[in-house]
Enzyme design. Structure first.
Site, PDB file in Angstrom:
ATOM      1  N   GLU A  40       9.585   6.329 -17.645  1.00  0.00           N
ATOM      2  CA  GLU A  40       9.542   6.932 -16.313  1.00  0.00           C
ATOM      3  C   GLU A  40      10.633   6.310 -15.453  1.00  0.00           C
ATOM      4  O   GLU A  40      10.529   5.146 -15.051  1.00  0.00           O
ATOM      5  CB  GLU A  40       8.178   6.711 -15.647  1.00  0.00           C
ATOM      6  CG  GLU A  40       8.099   7.271 -14.235  1.00  0.00           C
ATOM      7  CD  GLU A  40       6.883   6.806 -13.460  1.00  0.00           C
ATOM      8  OE1 GLU A  40       6.944   6.808 -12.210  1.00  0.00           O
ATOM      9  OE2 GLU A  40       5.876   6.426 -14.095  1.00  0.00           O
ATOM     10  N   ARG A  44      13.343   6.016  -6.789  1.00  0.00           N
ATOM     11  CA  ARG A  44      13.279   5.034  -5.704  1.00  0.00           C
ATOM     12  C   ARG A  44      14.657   4.496  -5.332  1.00  0.00           C
ATOM     13  O   ARG A  44      14.820   3.876  -4.276  1.00  0.00           O
ATOM     14  CB  ARG A  44      12.384   3.858  -6.105  1.00  0.00           C
ATOM     15  CG  ARG A  44      10.934   4.232  -6.359  1.00  0.00           C
ATOM     16  CD  ARG A  44      10.142   3.033  -6.818  1.00  0.00           C
ATOM     17  NE  ARG A  44       8.799   3.399  -7.253  1.00  0.00           N
ATOM     18  CZ  ARG A  44       7.932   2.558  -7.792  1.00  0.00           C
ATOM     19  NH1 ARG A  44       8.267   1.277  -7.951  1.00  0.00           N
ATOM     20  NH2 ARG A  44       6.742   2.964  -8.163  1.00  0.00           N
ATOM     21  N   THR A  68       8.220   9.092  -8.897  1.00  0.00           N
ATOM     22  CA  THR A  68       8.344   9.137  -7.438  1.00  0.00           C
ATOM     23  C   THR A  68       8.795  10.520  -6.966  1.00  0.00           C
ATOM     24  O   THR A  68       9.608  10.644  -6.056  1.00  0.00           O
ATOM     25  CB  THR A  68       9.293   8.045  -6.909  1.00  0.00           C
ATOM     26  OG1 THR A  68       9.176   6.857  -7.689  1.00  0.00           O
ATOM     27  CG2 THR A  68       8.931   7.676  -5.471  1.00  0.00           C
ATOM     28  N   LYS A 128      -2.665  10.214 -12.598  1.00  0.00           N
ATOM     29  CA  LYS A 128      -2.305   8.797 -12.501  1.00  0.00           C
ATOM     30  C   LYS A 128      -3.175   8.153 -11.434  1.00  0.00           C
ATOM     31  O   LYS A 128      -3.126   8.569 -10.261  1.00  0.00           O
ATOM     32  CB  LYS A 128      -0.820   8.662 -12.137  1.00  0.00           C
ATOM     33  CG  LYS A 128      -0.385   7.221 -11.921  1.00  0.00           C
ATOM     34  CD  LYS A 128       1.092   7.114 -11.588  1.00  0.00           C
ATOM     35  CE  LYS A 128       1.416   7.455 -10.164  1.00  0.00           C
ATOM     36  NZ  LYS A 128       2.788   7.038  -9.770  1.00  0.00           N
TER      37      LYS A 128
END
Length: 206
Positions: A40, A44, A68, A128
């Site tokens: 992943e 960010r 994100t 998640k």
């Protein structure tokens, strides 16, 4: 691959923030060499999409996700860069629409039973738990398994190498997310052997 197949490919999904684009490919290769194929790469940092593009082109063994995701337009950009699934910190109408219009499978973040139920109503069965430890950790996952047995989780947030096995032992957990596989000092030093060793230990958790 569908999201469930992706989650079951690896007991740990490393949460990767790329501060130096030159680290992206060697880092991905080091993780894959250690048996961790599902990655992943988060948005960010300013290098997120470029890192996804380079990894997709040069490390085809990686099962590449984008993290994100917070805006509708992020989905198409991530898909075009080479990501095959997405991860978000929460779930909104905009994200639901982005996932549907882009065709990019989404692992949305949830924190409370109500959020899990809303995600299920929107058609999601894999979510998640984020942030996992502040949300109640293993106790929360075990408690929610009774009333919502059809939901499967990837808890992320506050999990370490020492605690990951406790989360993976939960019957409603398919994998966990964590940043401990990519320590900043190892990346800064180009210590890819250390990253591979951490990945090998993580892959053995299954």
């Amino acid at each position: 691959m569908n999201l469930l197949e992706i989650m079951r490919c690896s007991p740990v999904i490393p949460v990767i923030a790329i501060d130096d684009l030159s680290h992206a490919v060697p880092l991905a290769r080091a993780l894959v060499a250690g048996g961790i194929r599902v990655l992943e790469v988060t948005l960010r940092t300013q290098h997120g999409l470029a890192a996804i593009r380079e990894i997709a082109e040069q490390v085809p063994e990686a099962i590449l996700g984008v993290g994100t995701l917070t805006r509708h337009e992020d989905f198409a950009a991530a898909r075009d860069a080479g990501a095959i699934f997405g991860v978000s910190p929460g779930l909104t109408k905009e994200l639901i629409e982005g996932a549907r219009s882009s065709g990019l499978p989404l692992l949305p973040g949830v924190m409370t039973p109500s959020e899990v139920m809303r995600a299920r109503e929107a058609g999601f069965r894999q979510v998640k738990l984020f942030p996992a430890v502040p949300a109640g950790g293993v106790g929360m996952l075990n408690a929610i398994a009774g009333p919502l047995p059809d939901m499967l989780f990837c808890p992320t947030g506050g999990i370490s190498q020492e605690t990951a096995a406790q989360f993976l032992a939960c019957k409603n957990v398919a994998c966990v997310g964590g940043s401990w596989l990519t320590p900043k000092d190892a990346l800064a030093a180009g210590d890819w052997a250390r990253v591979t060793a951490l990945a090998k230990a993580a892959s053995a958790l299954r």
